[in-house]
Design a protein around this motif. Sequence first.
Motif, short mmCIF file in Angstrom:
data_model
loop_
_atom_site.label_atom_id
_atom_site.label_comp_id
_atom_site.label_asym_id
_atom_site.label_seq_id
_atom_site.Cartn_x
_atom_site.Cartn_y
_atom_site.Cartn_z
N LEU A 38 1.46 -22.38 49.50
CA LEU A 38 0.87 -23.38 50.38
C LEU A 38 -0.56 -22.97 50.71
O LEU A 38 -0.91 -21.80 50.62
CB LEU A 38 1.69 -23.50 51.66
CG LEU A 38 3.14 -23.96 51.48
CD1 LEU A 38 3.92 -23.77 52.78
CD2 LEU A 38 3.19 -25.41 51.03
N PRO A 39 -1.39 -23.91 51.12
CA PRO A 39 -2.75 -23.56 51.54
C PRO A 39 -2.84 -23.07 52.98
O PRO A 39 -3.86 -22.54 53.40
CB PRO A 39 -3.53 -24.87 51.37
CG PRO A 39 -2.49 -25.92 51.55
CD PRO A 39 -1.20 -25.37 51.04
N ALA A 40 -1.75 -23.26 53.73
CA ALA A 40 -1.70 -22.89 55.15
C ALA A 40 -0.25 -23.09 55.59
O ALA A 40 0.55 -23.71 54.88
CB ALA A 40 -2.64 -23.77 55.97
N PRO A 41 0.10 -22.62 56.78
CA PRO A 41 1.45 -22.90 57.27
C PRO A 41 1.59 -24.30 57.84
O PRO A 41 2.68 -24.67 58.27
CB PRO A 41 1.64 -21.84 58.36
CG PRO A 41 0.28 -21.56 58.86
CD PRO A 41 -0.62 -21.70 57.67
N HIS A 42 0.52 -25.07 57.83
CA HIS A 42 0.54 -26.39 58.48
C HIS A 42 -0.39 -27.34 57.73
O HIS A 42 -1.20 -26.93 56.89
CB HIS A 42 0.10 -26.28 59.94
CG HIS A 42 -1.10 -25.41 60.14
ND1 HIS A 42 -2.33 -25.66 59.56
CD2 HIS A 42 -1.27 -24.25 60.83
CE1 HIS A 42 -3.20 -24.73 59.90
NE2 HIS A 42 -2.58 -23.85 60.66
N LEU A 72 -0.42 -28.48 48.03
CA LEU A 72 0.01 -27.17 47.53
C LEU A 72 -1.19 -26.43 46.97
O LEU A 72 -2.22 -27.02 46.66
CB LEU A 72 1.06 -27.34 46.43
CG LEU A 72 2.33 -28.10 46.78
CD1 LEU A 72 3.22 -28.21 45.56
CD2 LEU A 72 3.07 -27.44 47.94
N GLN A 73 -1.03 -25.11 46.82
CA GLN A 73 -2.07 -24.27 46.23
C GLN A 73 -1.51 -23.57 44.99
O GLN A 73 -0.44 -22.97 45.05
CB GLN A 73 -2.54 -23.23 47.26
CG GLN A 73 -3.61 -22.30 46.73
CD GLN A 73 -4.08 -21.29 47.77
OE1 GLN A 73 -5.21 -20.82 47.71
NE2 GLN A 73 -3.25 -20.96 48.72
N LEU A 74 -2.22 -23.66 43.90
CA LEU A 74 -1.83 -23.01 42.66
C LEU A 74 -2.88 -21.95 42.34
O LEU A 74 -4.09 -22.23 42.34
CB LEU A 74 -1.73 -24.03 41.53
CG LEU A 74 -0.99 -23.61 40.26
CD1 LEU A 74 0.50 -23.41 40.55
CD2 LEU A 74 -1.18 -24.64 39.15
N ILE A 75 -2.42 -20.72 42.07
CA ILE A 75 -3.32 -19.58 41.89
C ILE A 75 -3.19 -19.03 40.48
O ILE A 75 -2.09 -18.94 39.93
CB ILE A 75 -3.00 -18.47 42.92
CG1 ILE A 75 -3.14 -19.01 44.35
CG2 ILE A 75 -3.89 -17.25 42.74
CD1 ILE A 75 -1.83 -19.27 45.04
N GLY A 76 -4.32 -18.62 39.92
CA GLY A 76 -4.33 -17.98 38.60
C GLY A 76 -4.85 -16.56 38.69
O GLY A 76 -5.24 -16.08 39.75
N GLN A 77 -4.87 -15.88 37.56
CA GLN A 77 -5.40 -14.53 37.52
C GLN A 77 -6.93 -14.54 37.47
O GLN A 77 -7.54 -15.48 36.95
CB GLN A 77 -4.85 -13.77 36.31
CG GLN A 77 -3.37 -13.46 36.39
CD GLN A 77 -2.94 -12.43 35.37
OE1 GLN A 77 -3.36 -11.27 35.43
NE2 GLN A 77 -2.12 -12.84 34.42
N ARG A 78 -7.51 -13.48 37.97
CA ARG A 78 -8.96 -13.35 38.03
C ARG A 78 -9.59 -13.57 36.66
O ARG A 78 -9.15 -13.03 35.66
CB ARG A 78 -9.33 -11.96 38.57
CG ARG A 78 -10.81 -11.71 38.75
CD ARG A 78 -11.07 -10.39 39.44
NE ARG A 78 -12.49 -10.18 39.64
CZ ARG A 78 -13.28 -9.53 38.81
NH1 ARG A 78 -12.78 -8.99 37.70
NH2 ARG A 78 -14.56 -9.39 39.09
#
Length: 539
Positions: free
Chosen positions: A440-444, A512-518
Motif C-alpha cells: 500500500l502507499p499508506a495505511p489510509h 496500491l504501490q508496486l515496487i521494483g528492484q533498484r
Amino acid sequence: MTVSQNWRQICAEKRNFRNLSIPEPWLLSQTGYSQESNLLSIPNTCGLLTKKELHITSEYDAVGIVAAIRDATFTAEEVTTAFCKRAAIAQQLTNCLTEIFFEEAIETARILDKERMSNPTRPLRPLHGLPISLKDSFKLAGKDATIGLVCFVNKPAENDSALVALLKRLGAILYCKTNVPQTMMTADSDNNIFGRTLNPNNTKLTAGGSTGGEGALIALRGSILGVGTDIAGSIRIPSSCNGIYGFKPTSNIVPYGGQQSDAPDGIVGINPSAGPMATSMRSCHFFMEVIMKANPGLFDCSVTKIPWLGIKSTSEKLRIGVVEDDTLYTPTPPLRRALRESVQKLKAAGHEIIPLQLPDVLANMKLIWQMFSLDGSAHLNELLHSTNEPLVESVVRTGLTTSPGKTLKEYFHINHDRTLACEKFTSVWKQYGLDAILSLPAPHTATPFDDWTVITYTSLFNLFDCPAVIIPVGKVKDIDVQDDSALYGEKDKKVYYLYTGPEFYRDAPTTLQLIGQRQEDEKLVAIATVVDSLLNGAN
C-alpha cells in the motif's frame, strides 16, 4: 512597513499576479462550486470548454494525444489551448497552480504547427505538441520557482532545469507549474504564498504532497502528464490521494539537476528522483521510454546511463511479494479491502503471491529521519527567517525544523547503517526470487488536512532507492465501515481512527504501490502494465 507585514504583502501580490494570468473568458461564472465536495465533473459541465476541447481533454491519455497530433487529428495549438483552459478551471476549483504561462504555451504550439506545415516530411519529435505540467520546483528561465517559500518570490530562474531543457528539445509544450507544501517536506500542499490545494475527489481531504498541485490538476484532467519529484513519497502520496498514476524512478534515471531547493548545496543524503504523474499507466511507460532513449546524460551529468532495452509486457507468471502492512501502522478498511481484492485477481490470473514482512522497519524509519535533518535544517531555517515567514501547520507537525544536526562521525555511521539496510532488503529479493513487491502507499486513503504523518510505506523505498509506481484501483465503498482492528499500539490507533467511515471519506481513491528492484525501472514499468491491466482492465 514591518517585516511581518512585508511577507504578507509579498504573498498577496504574488497570488494576485497568478490570478490575473487566467484570461477573463476562462473564468468560472458560477459561484456554487464551493459547496460541492466532489469536483471531478465540473470541467465537463461548467460550459467553458467547447465540445472539441472536452473531447481532447477527456478522451485521451498522453500517448493518445501524441498519436492524434501526429496523424493530424488535432493541431498542437488546439490541444494546448484545450489543456490551458482546463488547467484554468482546475486552478479555480482547487488552487493547484503557481506559475501560469498559457499565452507563451499557445504561441509555442503555433510555432510547432507552422514548422510542421513548412516541413511536412520532417519526422516529428517524440513529444511533439504534448502539453506537460511541472511541479513548482522545476526551473524555467524567467519564471519563479518559489517551492512554497516567500524568500524565493520574484526571483525568476536564470536557466532551465535539466529536465525542462530536455522536454523542450523533445517537442513538449510547458504551460504551468503546480503547488507544493512549504519546505516540500509534508503531505499537504499548503504554503503562505498560494495557500492550500484541495483534493477534487473530496475537498475535505488533503491533495497530498509534496507534488499535490500536480495530483489535483491531473485528477481534473487539466493535465494528462506532469512531472513531480519524490524523496519520501512526494510523487506517490499525491498520486494516491488523487487517484492517478505516479511513477517514482530510481534516482538519477530521469534528469533532476538544476531544481530549486531548500537544502544546502552539496548535501548528500537520500537522493530525490523526478518522474511522471499521469492519467494512465501507459503514459508513465511512454515518459520513461522517451526520456531514457533521449540521452539524458547530455543534460544532467549525474544521470546513470542505463539504456532502454525494449522489454515487452508479458503475461508469464510473476512472483509478487505482498506486504500487508509495515508492522507499525495498520491499514484502514478501504485499503485492506483494495489490497485483498487485488491479490485475489492476481492469483486468479495465475501469478504467484508470496507474503512478505519488511525487515527492521522501525530502525530504518529512524535512519530516514536522521538523513532528512543532516544539517539540523539550518539552511531551511535561514531561508524562513530571511522574511520572518511563519511555518504552516503541516510543517510544524513534522518537527523537522527543530531536529538537531549531525556530526561528521554521526554522518558516517548513518551512511554505513543505510548500506547495511539496503543489503538486507536486497537479500529479500534474492531469497524469494521476486519480480516485484506489492504494498500500500499508506495505511489510509487521503486524510483530513494536516493529518498525514505516516510516510513509512513510501519513504522506505527512497532509502533503498527502488522504483515504485502507484496504481489506482477504486474508491472508498459503503462496505468500508470503521472497525477496531488497530494492531500496533497508541500511535497506530491515533492514525487508524482518522478513518471514521465511508460517509466522510466518500469518493476518496484507493490505490496500491508496486515496487521494483533498484535500477530495474524498465522492468517495473513492464510488470506494472501487466498488473494494471489485470486490476483495471487497461490496455
